[in-house]
Design an enzyme around this catalytic site. Sequence first.
Site, PDB file in Angstrom:
ATOM      1  N   LYS A 184       3.646   2.748  -2.903  1.00 57.53           N
ATOM      2  CA  LYS A 184       4.729   3.505  -2.464  1.00 57.53           C
ATOM      3  C   LYS A 184       5.357   2.981  -1.139  1.00 57.53           C
ATOM      4  CE  LYS A 184       3.636   7.290  -0.020  1.00 57.53           C
ATOM      5  NZ  LYS A 184       4.124   7.670   1.393  1.00 57.53           N
ATOM      6  N   ASN A 185       4.373   2.519  -0.155  1.00 53.03           N
ATOM      7  CA  ASN A 185       4.905   2.354   0.931  1.00 53.03           C
ATOM      8  C   ASN A 185       5.421   0.863   1.133  1.00 53.03           C
ATOM      9  OD1 ASN A 185       4.198   4.635   1.751  1.00 53.03           O
ATOM     10  ND2 ASN A 185       2.131   4.157   2.938  1.00 53.03           N
ATOM     11  N   ARG A 196      10.327  11.543   5.551  1.00 54.73           N
ATOM     12  CA  ARG A 196      10.414  10.961   7.135  1.00 54.73           C
ATOM     13  C   ARG A 196      10.680   9.414   6.955  1.00 54.73           C
ATOM     14  NH1 ARG A 196       7.957  12.813  10.544  1.00 54.73           N
ATOM     15  NH2 ARG A 196       8.146  11.036  11.968  1.00 54.73           N
ATOM     16  N   CYS A 249       5.315  16.717  11.254  1.00 51.16           N
ATOM     17  CA  CYS A 249       4.731  16.541  10.124  1.00 51.16           C
ATOM     18  C   CYS A 249       3.254  16.947  10.140  1.00 51.16           C
ATOM     19  CB  CYS A 249       4.615  14.959   9.821  1.00 51.16           C
ATOM     20  SG  CYS A 249       3.494  14.512   8.548  1.00 51.16           S
ATOM     21  N   ARG A 286       4.645  12.350  14.931  1.00 49.90           N
ATOM     22  CA  ARG A 286       5.356  11.044  14.270  1.00 49.90           C
ATOM     23  C   ARG A 286       6.641  10.986  15.128  1.00 49.90           C
ATOM     24  NH1 ARG A 286       3.795  11.186   8.138  1.00 49.90           N
ATOM     25  NH2 ARG A 286       4.418   8.794   8.459  1.00 49.90           N
ATOM     26  N   ASP A 339      -4.755   5.676   6.013  1.00 46.64           N
ATOM     27  CA  ASP A 339      -4.454   6.443   4.857  1.00 46.64           C
ATOM     28  C   ASP A 339      -5.679   6.680   3.862  1.00 46.64           C
ATOM     29  OD1 ASP A 339      -0.930   5.275   4.434  1.00 46.64           O
ATOM     30  OD2 ASP A 339      -1.970   6.734   5.747  1.00 46.64           O
ATOM     31  N   ILE A 362      -5.202   6.831  14.735  1.00 46.54           N
ATOM     32  CA  ILE A 362      -3.618   6.580  14.496  1.00 46.54           C
ATOM     33  C   ILE A 362      -2.917   7.674  14.736  1.00 46.54           C
ATOM     34  CG2 ILE A 362      -1.830   5.723  12.870  1.00 46.54           C
ATOM     35  CD1 ILE A 362      -3.772   3.456  13.823  1.00 46.54           C
ATOM     36  N   ARG A 376       3.688  13.320  -4.321  1.00 47.92           N
ATOM     37  CA  ARG A 376       4.566  12.355  -3.473  1.00 47.92           C
ATOM     38  C   ARG A 376       4.011  10.670  -3.525  1.00 47.92           C
ATOM     39  NH1 ARG A 376       5.870  14.247   2.482  1.00 47.92           N
ATOM     40  NH2 ARG A 376       6.908  12.349   2.290  1.00 47.92           N
TER      41      ARG A 376
HETATM   42  C1  EPZ Z   1       3.626   4.399   7.674  1.00 49.07           C
HETATM   43  O1  EPZ Z   1       4.117   5.443   8.407  1.00 49.07           O
HETATM   44  C2  EPZ Z   1       3.129   4.879   6.366  1.00 49.07           C
HETATM   45  N1  EPZ Z   1       3.982   5.390   5.653  1.00 49.07           N
HETATM   46  C3  EPZ Z   1       2.039   5.775   6.337  1.00 49.07           C
HETATM   47  O2  EPZ Z   1       1.523   6.139   5.167  1.00 49.07           O
HETATM   48  C4  EPZ Z   1       0.811   5.558   7.325  1.00 49.07           C
HETATM   49  O3  EPZ Z   1      -0.218   6.592   7.615  1.00 49.07           O
HETATM   50  C5  EPZ Z   1       1.164   4.881   8.536  1.00 49.07           C
HETATM   51  O4  EPZ Z   1       2.368   3.888   8.567  1.00 49.07           O
HETATM   52  C6  EPZ Z   1       0.066   4.212   9.335  1.00 49.07           C
HETATM   53  O5  EPZ Z   1      -0.349   3.116   8.666  1.00 49.07           O
HETATM   54  C7  EPZ Z   1       5.278   4.367   5.138  1.00 49.07           C
HETATM   55  O6  EPZ Z   1       4.908   3.373   5.187  1.00 49.07           O
HETATM   56  C8  EPZ Z   1       6.250   5.096   4.232  1.00 49.07           C
HETATM   57  P1  EPZ Z   1       3.495   4.242  12.095  1.00 49.07           P
HETATM   58  P2  EPZ Z   1       4.897   5.281   9.701  1.00 49.07           P
HETATM   59  O7  EPZ Z   1       4.811   4.373  12.694  1.00 49.07           O
HETATM   60  O8  EPZ Z   1       5.543   4.245   9.824  1.00 49.07           O
HETATM   61  C9  EPZ Z   1       3.176   6.262  16.452  1.00 49.07           C
HETATM   62  C10 EPZ Z   1       1.112   7.796   3.493  1.00 49.07           C
HETATM   63  O9  EPZ Z   1       0.219   8.563   3.397  1.00 49.07           O
HETATM   64  N2  EPZ Z   1       4.699   6.148  16.426  1.00 49.07           N
HETATM   65  O10 EPZ Z   1       2.821   3.216  11.918  1.00 49.07           O
HETATM   66  O11 EPZ Z   1       5.561   6.680  10.094  1.00 49.07           O
HETATM   67  C11 EPZ Z   1       2.864   7.632  15.234  1.00 49.07           C
HETATM   68  O12 EPZ Z   1       3.129   8.723  16.128  1.00 49.07           O
HETATM   69  C12 EPZ Z   1       1.810   7.737   4.901  1.00 49.07           C
HETATM   70  O13 EPZ Z   1       1.280   7.070   2.651  1.00 49.07           O
HETATM   71  C13 EPZ Z   1       5.311   6.675  17.767  1.00 49.07           C
HETATM   72  O14 EPZ Z   1       4.599   7.044  18.767  1.00 49.07           O
HETATM   73  O15 EPZ Z   1       3.448   5.475  10.958  1.00 49.07           O
HETATM   74  C14 EPZ Z   1       1.517   6.890  14.940  1.00 49.07           C
HETATM   75  O16 EPZ Z   1       0.709   7.664  15.888  1.00 49.07           O
HETATM   76  C15 EPZ Z   1       1.418   8.779   5.835  1.00 49.07           C
HETATM   77  N3  EPZ Z   1       6.401   6.130  17.875  1.00 49.07           N
HETATM   78  C16 EPZ Z   1       1.569   5.798  15.311  1.00 49.07           C
HETATM   79  O17 EPZ Z   1       2.588   5.233  16.007  1.00 49.07           O
HETATM   80  C17 EPZ Z   1       7.361   5.600  17.038  1.00 49.07           C
HETATM   81  O18 EPZ Z   1       8.586   5.446  17.342  1.00 49.07           O
HETATM   82  C18 EPZ Z   1       1.528   4.729  13.871  1.00 49.07           C
HETATM   83  O19 EPZ Z   1       2.715   5.181  13.118  1.00 49.07           O
HETATM   84  C19 EPZ Z   1       6.508   5.161  15.726  1.00 49.07           C
HETATM   85  C20 EPZ Z   1       5.219   5.553  15.579  1.00 49.07           C
END
Ligand code: EPZ
Length: 417
Positions: free
Chosen positions: A22-23, A92, A116, A121, A304, A326, A396
């Site tokens: 998916k990702n 998102r 979320c 996030r 995840d 995370i 999803r």
């Molecule tokens: C991706 O989400 C994945 N989704 C998530 O999978 C996964 O859990 C996550 O990466 C971490 O590996 C997709 O790839 C579609 P991040 P993402 O930006 O990119 C903070 C699933 O179950 N952050 O890596 O949204 C954030 O709050 C989903 O398949 C900021 O603060 O995650 C988090 O604490 C759930 N500011 C950390 O970074 C920003 O601008 C990592 O988030 C961006 C992120």
Amino acid sequence: MEKIVIEGGHRLEGTVVVSGAKNAALPILVSALLSDGTNTFDNVPDLKDVRTIKTLLADLGAKVETSGSVVKVDATGLNNQEAPYDLVRTMRASVLVLGPLLARLGRARVSLPGGCAIGARPINLHLKGLEELGAVISLSEGYIEAEASSLKGAEIYFDIVTVTGTENLMMAAVFAEGLTTLRNAAREPEIVALAEVLNQMGAQITGAGTPVIEIRGVKTLKPTSFSIIPDRIETGTFMIAAGVTGGDIKIVGCDPNHFRAVINKLRQTGMTVEQEADGLRVVGAETISSADVKTLPYPGFPTDMQAQFMVLMCFAEGLSVISETIFENRFIHVSELQRMGADITVSGSAAVVKGGQRLTGAPVMATDLRASASLILAGLAAEGTTEVARIYHIDRGYESIEKKLSQLGGKLERVNA
Ligand code: EPZ
């Protein structure tokens, strides 16, 4: 509303085929916005989130055709730069269109994704990076308004490792003049796959999979074809399904190089994981040993997989400490597991699991994608019947999970509640 009813206590055995990730599919489908002509992607999983992103691409003016697991996207007719709230709030990852729209059209209007279940996030790092490339970003009525007559290469440092932030900026930079360097970039296999697709289209990206990614701007990109990489989280989920049922399964089509941290950790708990020509053979341990885990950015143990691993630890001997670094609220599954008899104590970002518990089936409620997967895993091993409600969360990210687990000998049924 549908729910999945699970009769626990059945040992899993047999072979299951893993779906496309998916990702990986989400950013790769979005990357088609960067070129004119028809991009052909195969091994695309049939998931709710994938259907959502295809709807968004069509709303933006792209032609999207699906035939089985093959999806063709032609963005020649790209004529809209708005990603509406009703789509972004359901998924998102829709914010991934920001970078490509800015790169291609010089403007974008994308709804802020909002909160979320697992955490706030924010996407501040996405927006900061786009501004460093020269975009002018403003917020109005819950929407991000981004304008850029032209984007210029820049050095961008991510304060926090962000997967979709890295993907958004990588796509935004493909036409930016000169060199863009992303530092403290995410290293997931899905990032490497996206860079491969973009380079096949004619981009000049090096370093994907390392913390430093360089993108040299080019004038245009051409369409390409690509097969989506296998889903490492679906694979890990099935591995734990074998672990909690003492099963012996074969997972075909996975790439063990994408989840070495998970393989290492599950072996530590006593499971057997053997690499075979076309996948993995995974055997549950007679006696499950407890093991601590800390979620980290790739190549660390993936967040995840945290909820799923917690279920395995409920059946282990002794105590295990699970630290979630995370997301700030990714223990929502704990209260539902406690209703099944799990002995788990949460303190801040750590959960202490006291193993050796007998879980009993119960009506439980899914709250987010991976939490719902953990409830299904718990139901497989619990005594009695478990009913998981709100399974739209699980649809999803998992393609017919109840069918795949039933093929392995699990007793699961999807019913209308
Ligand atoms: C991706 O989400 C994945 N989704 C998530 O999978 C996964 O859990 C996550 O990466 C971490 O590996 C997709 O790839 C579609 P991040 P993402 O930006 O990119 C903070 C699933 O179950 N952050 O890596 O949204 C954030 O709050 C989903 O398949 C900021 O603060 O995650 C988090 O604490 C759930 N500011 C950390 O970074 C920003 O601008 C990592 O988030 C961006 C992120």
